[in-house]
Design an enzyme around this catalytic site. Structure first.
Site, PDB file in Angstrom:
ATOM      1  N   GLY A 189       0.799  -1.209   0.000  1.00 32.73           N
ATOM      2  CA  GLY A 189       0.000   0.000   0.000  1.00 32.73           C
ATOM      3  C   GLY A 189       0.836   1.264   0.000  1.00 32.73           C
ATOM      4  N   CYS A 190       0.197   2.356   0.423  1.00 34.37           N
ATOM      5  CA  CYS A 190       0.772   3.687   0.246  1.00 34.37           C
ATOM      6  C   CYS A 190       2.037   3.943   1.067  1.00 34.37           C
ATOM      7  CB  CYS A 190      -0.273   4.747   0.588  1.00 34.37           C
ATOM      8  SG  CYS A 190      -1.691   4.773  -0.530  1.00 34.37           S
ATOM      9  N   TYR A 191       2.264   3.167   2.107  1.00 32.40           N
ATOM     10  CA  TYR A 191       3.415   3.447   2.970  1.00 32.40           C
ATOM     11  C   TYR A 191       4.693   2.729   2.544  1.00 32.40           C
ATOM     12  CZ  TYR A 191       2.284  -1.110   5.125  1.00 32.40           C
ATOM     13  OH  TYR A 191       2.029  -2.436   5.358  1.00 32.40           O
TER      14      TYR A 191
END
Length: 380
Positions: free
Chosen positions: A156-158
């Site tokens: 995901g985004c991290y």
């Protein structure tokens, strides 16, 4: 040993999406309820985004393919291709962006050649193939035959922050290591028309882009702009597991992004920063006194959405100027998942106001709900 982030480079595909035009396309789809149409109007208009980029040339104003896959410009209909068709396009376009970004990072790092790279770390959550992008980078950029390869997928985004942490750890284990980190996300491959509020919000935010950098203990050249990678930390919030998720469906990947996410981040952000700041009592004191903006000059916050940035700014008592790199990245590029924080860091490095020795706190959010943080120092 000091490990530096060097040659930070960003790349986007050529097709530009203008936010009001995309809004109108989504709002005009058949089968939408009146509530969904209102959500579309609100989500797109308050997103803080003006332009985004996509690998889908069909979404260009001038595109008229004989057999459209995603968008029939003549009828205005958003089509619904299957996951296989979407992933085939990922293989084609992501490969090009991986190579372009990786090559740019090597060329932007003085004293480093492709033959010097000892490790490759690739990052993505928007597609899969094997042999993967790590293999293609090694083959097509002329890296050594024995280069070690790692792929961080579907986080995901991290995910770019753990990738940088892994790169730093590799350099600490081997002082001669030269690690190429490349993140590529093609989020627009998974956009679709829907009455589901989470899907609508995702459609108003996500975009395509790539970021890459070299991580090494080699000293930067005189005058070279870089970051020292000081340390990293991870926190999983006690709530929010079901509020941010990313699953594979029959018609692409399906995002869950509830409206509760900004509030969860706002409630737990100081706790997520505590382990990052713990080795420096002055930073802990500033965090406790709501004066983090005074102790840290620059903030590279992943712009998951405008409301998330608003919560971070208010909770940490940051100045408008400290959030500009994140807000400007959101405005110009949208949310490119894991690649986005690299764009924010690039803006900080390019800013004439950032000086040698300035501290930078980076933060990104993803499924779990997970908060990944990093502390960096401007070099040069």
């Amino acid at each position: 040993m000091t490990v530096a982030l060097r040659g930070l480079s960003t790349v986007v595909p050529p097709t530009v999406l203008v936010q009001p035009e995309v809004r109108d396309v989504f709002a005009a789809q058949e089968g939408l309820s009146r509530l969904s149409q209102r959500i579309i109007s609100t989500s797109f208009d308050v997103s803080g985004i003006e332009t985004r980029y996509t690998v889908l040339g069909e979404l260009s104003r001038d595109a008229h393919p004989d057999e459209p896959v995603f968008f029939d410009i003549d009828s205005g209909e958003l089509l619904l291709p299957g996951t296989k068709a979407r992933n085939e396009l990922y293989i084609e376009h992501a490969t090009r962006l991986y190579l372009d970004a990786g090559r740019a990072a090597i060329e932007a790092t003085p004293g480093v050649e492709a033959s010097d790279v000892t490790h490759v770390i690739t990052v993505s959550c928007t597609g899969f193939y094997a042999p993967g992008p790590d293999y293609v980078i090694a083959r097509d950029l002329g890296l050594p035959a024995g280069v070690q390869r790692f792929h961080l997928g579907f986080m995901g985004c991290y995910a770019s922050i753990p990738a940088l942490r892994l790169a730093k750890q590799l350099c600490e284990a081997d002082a001669s290591a030269v690690v190429l980190v490349v993140s590529v996300e093609l989020c627009t491959l998974h956009l679709r028309s829907s009455n589901d509020p989470d899907t609508i919000v995702a459609s108003s935010l996500f975009a395509d882009g790539a970021g890459a950098a070299i991580v090494t203990a080699r000293e930067p050249e005189p005058g070279e702009r870089a970051f020292d990678l000081d340390r990293f930390a991870t926190r999983i919030t006690p709530v929010g597991e079901g509020d941010m998720a990313w699953k594979i469906g029959d018609h692409g990947f399906e995002m869950v992004l509830s409206t509760a996410v900004p509030a969860i981040i706002g409630e737990h952000i100081t706790g997520a920063l505590e382990p990052l700041f713990a080795p420096e009592p002055a930073l802990v004191d500033a965090l406790s006194a709501d004066a983090s903006g005074d102790a840290i000059e620059h903030w590279a916050i992943h712009p998951g959405g405008r409301s998330i940035l608003d919560k971070v700014e208010a909770r940490l008592a940051l100045s408008e100027a400290q959030l500009l790199p994140a807000r400007d990245t959101l405005r110009d590029f949208g949310n490119m998942s894991s690649a986005t924080v690299l764009f924010v860091l690039r803006r900080i490095l390019d800013d004439a106001a950032s000086a040698d020795g300035d501290r930078v706190a980076a933060m990104a959010f993803g499924p779990g709900l997970t908060v990944e943080t990093a502390l960096l120092t401007v070099r040069g």
